[in-house]
Design an enzyme around this catalytic site. Structure first.
Site, PDB file in Angstrom:
ATOM      1  N   ARG A   1      70.952  59.506  28.872  1.00 37.60           N
ATOM      2  CA  ARG A   1      70.477  58.544  27.857  1.00 37.60           C
ATOM      3  C   ARG A   1      69.301  57.728  28.381  1.00 37.60           C
ATOM      4  O   ARG A   1      68.980  56.671  27.849  1.00 37.60           O
ATOM      5  CB  ARG A   1      71.629  57.633  27.435  1.00 37.60           C
ATOM      6  N   ARG A   2      68.641  58.248  29.422  1.00 35.84           N
ATOM      7  CA  ARG A   2      67.554  57.518  30.074  1.00 35.84           C
ATOM      8  C   ARG A   2      66.229  58.270  30.029  1.00 35.84           C
ATOM      9  O   ARG A   2      65.326  57.974  30.814  1.00 35.84           O
ATOM     10  CB  ARG A   2      67.928  57.247  31.542  1.00 35.84           C
TER      11      ARG A   2
ATOM     12  N   ASN B   1      50.524  59.660  12.996  1.00 32.66           N
ATOM     13  CA  ASN B   1      51.483  59.429  14.071  1.00 32.66           C
ATOM     14  C   ASN B   1      52.734  60.283  13.903  1.00 32.66           C
ATOM     15  O   ASN B   1      53.256  60.833  14.880  1.00 32.66           O
ATOM     16  CB  ASN B   1      51.874  57.955  14.134  1.00 32.66           C
TER      17      ASN B   1
ATOM     18  N   SER C   1      53.169  48.256  15.716  1.00 30.50           N
ATOM     19  CA  SER C   1      52.275  47.930  14.610  1.00 30.50           C
ATOM     20  C   SER C   1      51.675  49.216  14.073  1.00 30.50           C
ATOM     21  O   SER C   1      51.360  50.130  14.845  1.00 30.50           O
ATOM     22  CB  SER C   1      51.159  47.006  15.126  1.00 30.50           C
TER      23      SER C   1
ATOM     24  N   TYR D   1      46.342  47.189   4.769  1.00 31.60           N
ATOM     25  CA  TYR D   1      45.254  46.211   4.762  1.00 31.60           C
ATOM     26  C   TYR D   1      44.803  45.899   3.344  1.00 31.60           C
ATOM     27  O   TYR D   1      44.936  46.725   2.436  1.00 31.60           O
ATOM     28  CB  TYR D   1      44.078  46.730   5.591  1.00 31.60           C
TER      29      TYR D   1
ATOM     30  N   ALA E   1      39.928  48.437  10.256  1.00 36.92           N
ATOM     31  CA  ALA E   1      39.886  47.091  10.838  1.00 36.92           C
ATOM     32  C   ALA E   1      39.954  47.208  12.354  1.00 36.92           C
ATOM     33  O   ALA E   1      40.707  48.021  12.904  1.00 36.92           O
ATOM     34  CB  ALA E   1      41.049  46.258  10.320  1.00 36.92           C
TER      35      ALA E   1
ATOM     36  N   CYS F   1      50.027  50.893  20.366  1.00 30.31           N
ATOM     37  CA  CYS F   1      50.745  50.703  19.092  1.00 30.31           C
ATOM     38  C   CYS F   1      52.048  51.499  19.109  1.00 30.31           C
ATOM     39  O   CYS F   1      53.127  50.935  19.079  1.00 30.31           O
ATOM     40  CB  CYS F   1      49.859  51.120  17.927  1.00 30.31           C
TER      41      CYS F   1
END
Length: 282
Positions: free
Chosen positions: A137-138, A194, A184, A226, A281, A157
């Site tokens: 679990r590491r 992503n 974020s 945004y 941005a 991010c």
């Protein structure tokens, strides 16, 4: 229809209809003309994608899957933080005159630490543990190193990846799952980028570990749209959708460091028109 489209549309509607705005507050990001870049956001978004069912590319517009893979290889395989080692231009805004984004992303993945078994960088340790102790679990990577933040041109991010192996009764092979933690996210510019990036990373790591790619769980602390993106998002999520594309890897690649973007095969990717000239941005 693509499940990724359903998730994306629901998330965007929730942000627009139920989110909170920071208009008028002191904010760091700004537009190219110097105007503050305000957002509407939801805190603590969690989306789940099962790669055993389909590849999670949205069809509302095209996601550049080979470019997604190239950035993943830049970070986790080439372990670079220099844009001259990257084939797209998405990081140009944050690079210095030498092309460096500082001690971020690939630099952190390539840093070595000492273990009882020897020295490993972060990605090599993941691959080692999945071969030798897969139910640990590491097994994770983390690029948010507080000691080096002052030398990063942008704080990471998507910063934490946790690998988790499951094997149900009757399964021939273990299933590799991934938890991606993101502090974020600019939803219009980066969400499906992503998602597809880390879905491809999960597929690559699973293949070289002789496992089945399973669930990608994506946790976003601050999922925002945004102010100059809201109308674009409204139009985007009103579009028709299509079945998810078929995405696979060259099955002959057995070493993570041998993958190239030529090993990604994308078939039957139907999608809506591209959204061009999205303001970013910075």
């Amino acid at each position: 229809m693509s499940r990724a489209d359903d998730i994306f549309v629901a998330m965007c509607r929730d942000i627009i209809e139920n989110g909170t705005s920071n208009a008028g507050q002191r904010v760091r990001p700004h537009w190219e003309d110097g105007t503050p870049a305000y957002t509407i956001k939801r805190f603590g978004v969690c989306n789940r994608y099962d790669l055993r069912e389909e590849f999670p590319a949205i069809t509302l517009r095209r996601t550049a899957l080979k470019s997604c893979m190239d950035e993943v290889l830049w970070i986790y395989q080439r372990k670079s933080s220099n844009i001259h080692d990257l084939h797209s231009h998405i990081w140009d805004e944050w690079a210095d005159e030498d092309g460096s984004i500082g001690k971020a992303y690939g630099y952190q993945i390539g840093r070595k630490s000492s273990y009882p078994e020897g020295e490993f960088d972060q990605m090599d340790r993941v691959l080692y543990d999945l071969r030798n102790n897969p139910f640990s679990r590491r097994i994770m990577t983390n690029t948010y190193n507080f000691d080096d933040l002052s030398e990063m041109n942008l704080y990471p991010c998507a910063y934490n990846v946790v690998y988790n192996v499951t094997q149900a009764t009757g399964d021939d092979r273990p299933t590799l799952n991934m938890l991606l933690v993101q502090r974020s996210q600019d939803v219009l510019a980066a969400n499906n980028w992503n998602v597809c990036q880390y879905a491809i990373l999960l597929m690559m790591v699973a293949q070289v570990s002789d496992m089945v790619p399973g669930e990608l769980v994506h946790m976003i602390s601050d999922a925002h749209i945004y102010d100059r993106h809201v109308d674009v998002v409204r139009e985007l999520i009103s579009r028709p959708t299509f079945p998810a594309p078929k995405v696979r890897l060259n099955p002959n690649v057995r070493d993570f460091y041998d993958f190239t973007t030529d090993d990604l095969v994308v078939e039957d990717y139907q999608h809506g028109p591209q959204v061009k000239d999205i303001p970013i941005a910075v």
